[in-house]
Design an enzyme around this catalytic site. Sequence first.
Site, PDB file in Angstrom:
ATOM      1  N   ARG A 184     -62.860 115.149  17.968  1.00 46.30           N
ATOM      2  CA  ARG A 184     -61.729 114.239  17.724  1.00 46.30           C
ATOM      3  C   ARG A 184     -62.255 112.884  17.265  1.00 46.30           C
ATOM      4  O   ARG A 184     -61.726 112.283  16.338  1.00 46.30           O
ATOM      5  CB  ARG A 184     -60.866 114.094  18.998  1.00 46.30           C
ATOM      6  CG  ARG A 184     -60.135 115.377  19.375  1.00 46.30           C
ATOM      7  CD  ARG A 184     -59.063 115.143  20.423  1.00 46.30           C
ATOM      8  NE  ARG A 184     -59.580 114.792  21.746  1.00 46.30           N
ATOM      9  CZ  ARG A 184     -59.900 115.656  22.703  1.00 46.30           C
ATOM     10  NH1 ARG A 184     -59.765 116.957  22.480  1.00 46.30           N
ATOM     11  NH2 ARG A 184     -60.351 115.246  23.878  1.00 46.30           N
ATOM     12  N   LYS A 235     -40.073 101.508  12.272  1.00 48.20           N
ATOM     13  CA  LYS A 235     -40.658 102.741  11.708  1.00 48.20           C
ATOM     14  C   LYS A 235     -39.600 103.840  11.727  1.00 48.20           C
ATOM     15  O   LYS A 235     -39.471 104.570  12.717  1.00 48.20           O
ATOM     16  CB  LYS A 235     -41.889 103.143  12.533  1.00 48.20           C
ATOM     17  CG  LYS A 235     -42.521 104.462  12.106  1.00 48.20           C
ATOM     18  CD  LYS A 235     -43.931 104.608  12.651  1.00 48.20           C
ATOM     19  CE  LYS A 235     -44.473 105.992  12.387  1.00 48.20           C
ATOM     20  NZ  LYS A 235     -45.904 106.109  12.612  1.00 48.20           N
TER      21      LYS A 235
HETATM   22  P1  13P Z   1     -45.939 111.594  10.747  1.00 51.70           P
HETATM   23  O1  13P Z   1     -46.128 110.697   9.555  1.00 51.70           O
HETATM   24  O2  13P Z   1     -46.861 112.795  10.734  1.00 51.70           O
HETATM   25  O3  13P Z   1     -44.501 111.936  10.993  1.00 51.70           O
HETATM   26  O4  13P Z   1     -46.445 110.788  12.016  1.00 51.70           O
HETATM   27  C1  13P Z   1     -46.066 109.482  12.151  1.00 51.70           C
HETATM   28  C2  13P Z   1     -45.944 109.160  13.578  1.00 51.70           C
HETATM   29  O5  13P Z   1     -46.592 108.255  14.046  1.00 51.70           O
HETATM   30  C3  13P Z   1     -45.004 109.932  14.400  1.00 51.70           C
HETATM   31  O6  13P Z   1     -44.819 109.291  15.616  1.00 51.70           O
END
Ligand code: 13P
Length: 335
Positions: free
Chosen positions: A44, A217
């Site tokens: 990881r 977001k």
């Molecule tokens: P994804 O862009 O793969 O959806 O992941 C973004 C993320 O931080 C989800 O919590």
Amino acid sequence: MSELNNIAISILDKGKGILAADESTGTMTKRLDSVNVPSTQENRLLFRETLFSASSMTECIGGVILYDETIKQITSKKNKIPELILKMGSIPGIKVDTGAKVLAGSPDEKITEGLDGLRERLKEYYKLGAKFTKWRGVYNISKNYPSKLSIQANAHALARYSSLVQECNMVPIVEPEVLMDGEHSSKECYEKTSEVIKKCFDELILHKVNLKGIILKPNMILPGNKSKEKISNEEVAKLTLECLKNSVPSEVPGIAFLSGGQSELEATENLNLINKYNNSNFIMSYSYGRALQHSALRFWSKDIQNIEGTQKIFNHRAKMNTLASQGKWSKDLEN
Ligand code: 13P
């Protein structure tokens, strides 16, 4: 407080975006299993260190969201991970929620946990070098969902989280993710996403969060992945912009989309069109997990010591998304 606004802007400035590398150990294990690499602590770290030392970290990646395990790891060159990220010219951040659990009272839905003891954990992450944080609420769409209860409960948690994070001088990423899974239409996605985001801002304001010092977001507006509806990328961009224009207060400096299961190309193309049509003052950028890492992870899994080759693939995706954040991407640049 303008310090928080400066951090938020410097993460997303000039087409820069966020690398969401905050997969929990469980999620990262699923990703590694899918490419037949054993999910050990070393592997990881190796994959993440490979990305964090790539040249696009300087040009394209304004911030990296880390997971608890990673922020405490030491690189092969004996640097602390947050120091490596800073040295590359990017800003370290940290996921601070402890995951989505069954919502009591509506067991088909989820509530994100992690508020107990959060103030103390934030102080620790701040000392480790984090300048921003992430908390994700999840909502699924179907006939009766998301319920008022899940919309209210998750908004409340996002607001309590945000005010604690700002108290600790970090920028909260507020992530209400309306999932793509299901048969719903783009219209339903639009309506539910609007309701979810508006409720989040009602609660953020009630909790006295400084809206100039957050990053939102959200998901883009898309039909469900099992829906028969097909809409164009232009339509996705226009619906997404309209939804955000009507639900996000103008003080918010930046919006960084999640990719949510879109392919790498789709996520880039949609972001590009969003920026072509964006006539608001919001910065519209990316905070992608899968859409930044998918190809790089697949390539890396074939030879986990091929650092340069993996970085080349990651750099390309980061560059494409940074162009898309400025509306300057086109398909021919992919080759
Ligand atoms: P994804 O862009 O793969 O959806 O992941 C973004 C993320 O931080 C989800 O919590």
